[in-house]
Each structure stands twice: as structure tokens, then as C-alpha cells.
Enzyme design. Sequence first.
Site, short mmCIF file in Angstrom:
data_model
loop_
_atom_site.label_atom_id
_atom_site.label_comp_id
_atom_site.label_asym_id
_atom_site.label_seq_id
_atom_site.Cartn_x
_atom_site.Cartn_y
_atom_site.Cartn_z
N LYS A 111 0.90 -1.40 -0.09
CA LYS A 111 0.16 0.53 0.52
C LYS A 111 0.88 1.42 -0.41
O LYS A 111 0.35 2.71 -0.92
CB LYS A 111 -0.88 0.00 0.99
CG LYS A 111 -1.82 -1.01 0.76
CD LYS A 111 -3.39 -1.08 2.29
CE LYS A 111 -3.94 -2.34 1.34
NZ LYS A 111 -5.52 -1.63 2.56
N LYS A 191 -5.07 -9.49 -6.26
CA LYS A 191 -5.60 -9.82 -5.18
C LYS A 191 -7.03 -8.56 -5.28
O LYS A 191 -6.48 -8.10 -5.59
CB LYS A 191 -5.06 -9.78 -3.50
CG LYS A 191 -5.89 -9.88 -2.54
CD LYS A 191 -6.06 -9.14 -1.68
CE LYS A 191 -6.31 -7.95 -1.26
NZ LYS A 191 -7.51 -7.87 -0.40
N LYS A 194 -10.85 -3.82 -2.16
CA LYS A 194 -11.43 -2.68 -2.39
C LYS A 194 -10.03 -1.42 -2.75
O LYS A 194 -11.30 -0.45 -4.17
CB LYS A 194 -12.15 -1.89 -0.90
CG LYS A 194 -13.18 -3.32 -0.59
CD LYS A 194 -13.71 -2.65 0.26
CE LYS A 194 -13.76 -3.74 1.77
NZ LYS A 194 -12.18 -3.31 2.74
P1 ATP Z 1 -9.11 -2.69 1.31
O1 ATP Z 1 -8.30 -2.40 -0.44
O2 ATP Z 1 -9.44 -1.09 1.73
O3 ATP Z 1 -7.66 -3.10 2.09
P2 ATP Z 1 -9.81 -5.42 0.68
O4 ATP Z 1 -11.15 -4.96 -0.01
O5 ATP Z 1 -8.41 -5.64 1.25
O6 ATP Z 1 -9.50 -4.08 1.01
P3 ATP Z 1 -10.22 -5.17 3.64
O7 ATP Z 1 -11.49 -4.23 4.57
O8 ATP Z 1 -9.17 -4.94 3.82
O9 ATP Z 1 -11.01 -4.81 2.17
O10 ATP Z 1 -10.27 -6.77 4.18
C1 ATP Z 1 -11.49 -7.13 5.03
C2 ATP Z 1 -11.89 -9.05 4.82
O11 ATP Z 1 -11.80 -9.12 3.48
C3 ATP Z 1 -10.33 -9.72 5.41
O12 ATP Z 1 -10.43 -10.75 6.33
C4 ATP Z 1 -8.97 -9.81 3.79
O13 ATP Z 1 -8.70 -10.77 4.91
C5 ATP Z 1 -10.79 -10.51 2.94
N1 ATP Z 1 -10.20 -10.41 2.00
C6 ATP Z 1 -10.13 -8.91 1.48
N2 ATP Z 1 -10.01 -9.32 -0.05
C7 ATP Z 1 -9.32 -10.65 -0.23
C8 ATP Z 1 -9.52 -11.42 -1.24
N3 ATP Z 1 -9.39 -10.91 -2.73
N4 ATP Z 1 -9.27 -12.32 -1.56
C9 ATP Z 1 -10.13 -13.11 0.41
N5 ATP Z 1 -10.92 -12.34 1.57
C10 ATP Z 1 -10.47 -10.66 1.32
MG MG Z 2 -7.70 -5.20 2.53
#
Ligand code: ATP
Ligand code: MG
Length: 336
Positions: A111, A191, A194
Site C-alpha cells: 500500500k 488480489k 476494494k
Molecule cells: P482494501 O483494499 O481497502 O484493503 P480489502 O478488499 O482488502 O480492502 P479489507 O476490509 O481490507 O478488504 O478486508 C476485509 C476482509 O476480507 C479481510 O478478512 C480480508 O482478509 C478479506 N479479503 C480481502 N480481500 C480478499 C480476497 N481477495 N480474497 C479473500 N479474502 C479477502
Molecule cells: Mg485489505
Amino acid sequence: MSRIFSGIQPSGELHIGNYLGAVKNWVQLQDRYECIYCIVDYHAITGSYEPDDLRRRTRDMAVSLLAAGLDPEKCTLFVQSMVPEHTELAWILNTVTPLGELERQTQFKDKASRQESVPAGLLNYPVLQAADILLYRADLVPVGEDQVQHLELSREIARRWNAKFGVELFPEPQPLLTPARRIVGLDGQAKMSKSLGNTVGVLEEPDAIWQKLRPAVTDPARVRRTDPGTPEICNIYHLHQAFSDPPTVEHVAHMCRTAGWGCIECKRVLFESMMRELTPIRERAAELRAHPERIDEVLHAGAEHCRAMAQETMAAVKEHMGLDLAPVPPLGRAGV
Ligand code: ATP
Ligand code: MG
């Protein structure tokens, strides 16, 4: 009974990576454990954002989580900033966290490389995460694979604090992973995240989802319709494993290996499986949106419940650390 804690950032819409990697598990666990789920807005402010968007996304995330199956009768759902003890404990845990461990976290490096000026909050993000979990002395943390390293650090922080103050106050939290622990974005590159904008939203309209699925990357060896493929290296096959029933998954693998159908037919079947799971969620979300006051009620009740627990932990933490003098009298009274 073991206690579960997990969180999700209101940094964008709930996507199928979050859903398959974490939230679907949250729903199942609420029947078996004491579960605390948190919308972690203090984490979300470590990236760039607009205050109005954050407000809207926080509420939208609550709607999405309840629509996905969280039941306020069975679990506690709240917003992190409504329980200020999270940041209080985070400061305290900062004092036992090795800087080198923070600097080597993959998520931080990843990040930070995407930001021109890196805020200290991004570096300290895993300390706040440790505080979120340890504040409730949670044993288990259902997360996706990307959070496993942070959890390892949470355990180290718990161990260090316990050792320094000579008391086993904090249990060492263990991750709980699903089979779909790492969902890749439809570009097949990174991955699904968001913050990367490569997501398929759980609440997205069917048409929009199909428009994203149609051009999605598959096995690059399948250039022509007649080229046989290798399902194990195809992201669409991985999504079938998460959304389709076992006989369909087997059929999909066979048709891919034998070039029995083209990728577009495979995607059609995936789309149908996805709709079977996501349509009821989308419909529930529409019902919930019609009653925003109920969402606020759930979040307030959740915060109240969590604050009581958090204050108990903080009282114990402060006592063991020598931070428990009686409060100073109000200004103006002293010396009168
Ligand atoms: P950001 O990009 O803002 O970090 P994010 O999509 O990674 O957002 P988070 O809020 O950081 O989402 O994570 C919420 C939950 O979703 C966590 O338990 C994280 O491990 C899970 N998670 C996030 N992305 C994935 C993915 N691509 N596959 C499986 N689990 C995920
Ligand atoms: Mg995340």
C-alpha cells in the site's frame, strides 16, 4: 466458548473476495461462537477518502453485512470509531511493537508503494488491528489469507505485552481461513481489493456483473475455442469452486480440459451460480435500505455492548501498567 472478532474496512463496496474469504464464514460462525464484527473506519482513513463517502460507505457496509446474513440477534455488529478504546489500546500496544516488524509487513509495503506520501497510520495499521482483537480478548479471527501476516504480528504483540507486564491477559488470536482464502481480481493480476478497483460487488446488478465476467482473464493457453485448458490455473474455475455445486465444478473442469466448450459458456454457468447466491443478498439489501433507522439502531446497540467489554479490558490493562491513578480533579478546583 471461544470469542470471535473480525473487521472490514468501509473503504469501498463489499466484494466477492471479502464475501468468500471472510464474511460468508462470519455468518456461519455466529451460530457456534460469541461473534463480534466491526466496520473498521479508523483503518479506512489510512487511505485517501472523502468524509461524505466514508459516512455513506460505512452505512452501506452495515447494510451489505446484514444482507449477507449477519443477524444482530446472534452476533454484535458495530463501527470502530464508536468505541474509542480501540485507539487508546492501539497507542499502548505501539509501545511494545517492534518497528522492524511493522516495516516488513507485505500489506504496508504494497500500500505504501501506491502512495506518494506515506502516513504513519499506514505503518501502524497492524497495531490498531491488534488492538481491535485484543480489546475483546478474542481467540479466533476469521479472515482472508492477506491478513495472516498481520495476525501473526497480533500474536507477537500479545505475547510481548503479557511478558512485559507479567500477566496472561491477552490470548494469542488464531486465524480462521476458508477454502476461498484468496480471490484474485478478474484481471487475473492481483488480489481482489476494494482499494484496487478490480472488484465484483456482492450487491452489483446482474448486468454489471456479466459485463465484468465476459472479458475476465482465463487460462491464457486457450487462445482458440478448440484449445484444451487447465482449470487449475484459471480464475474462473476458482470462482466456480466457490459458487457452483460439486457436480457442476466437475463438469466445468471436464469441459475445459477437453475443449468441450469455450470460456464464454463456462462463464455463463458461473454467472448463473453467482446469481443463485447473490440475488437473495441483493434483495435483502434493498429491504434494509428502506429502513435506515434500523441500521443505526443495530450499530448503536452493538457499540454499547462492545464499549462495556472494552472498558473492562482497558481497566485491567491500565492497572497492570501503572496507568490507574484516580482521575485528576476538574480544572479550577485544585488548591481551593
Ligand atoms: P482494501 O483494499 O481497502 O484493503 P480489502 O478488499 O482488502 O480492502 P479489507 O476490509 O481490507 O478488504 O478486508 C476485509 C476482509 O476480507 C479481510 O478478512 C480480508 O482478509 C478479506 N479479503 C480481502 N480481500 C480478499 C480476497 N481477495 N480474497 C479473500 N479474502 C479477502
Ligand atoms: Mg485489505
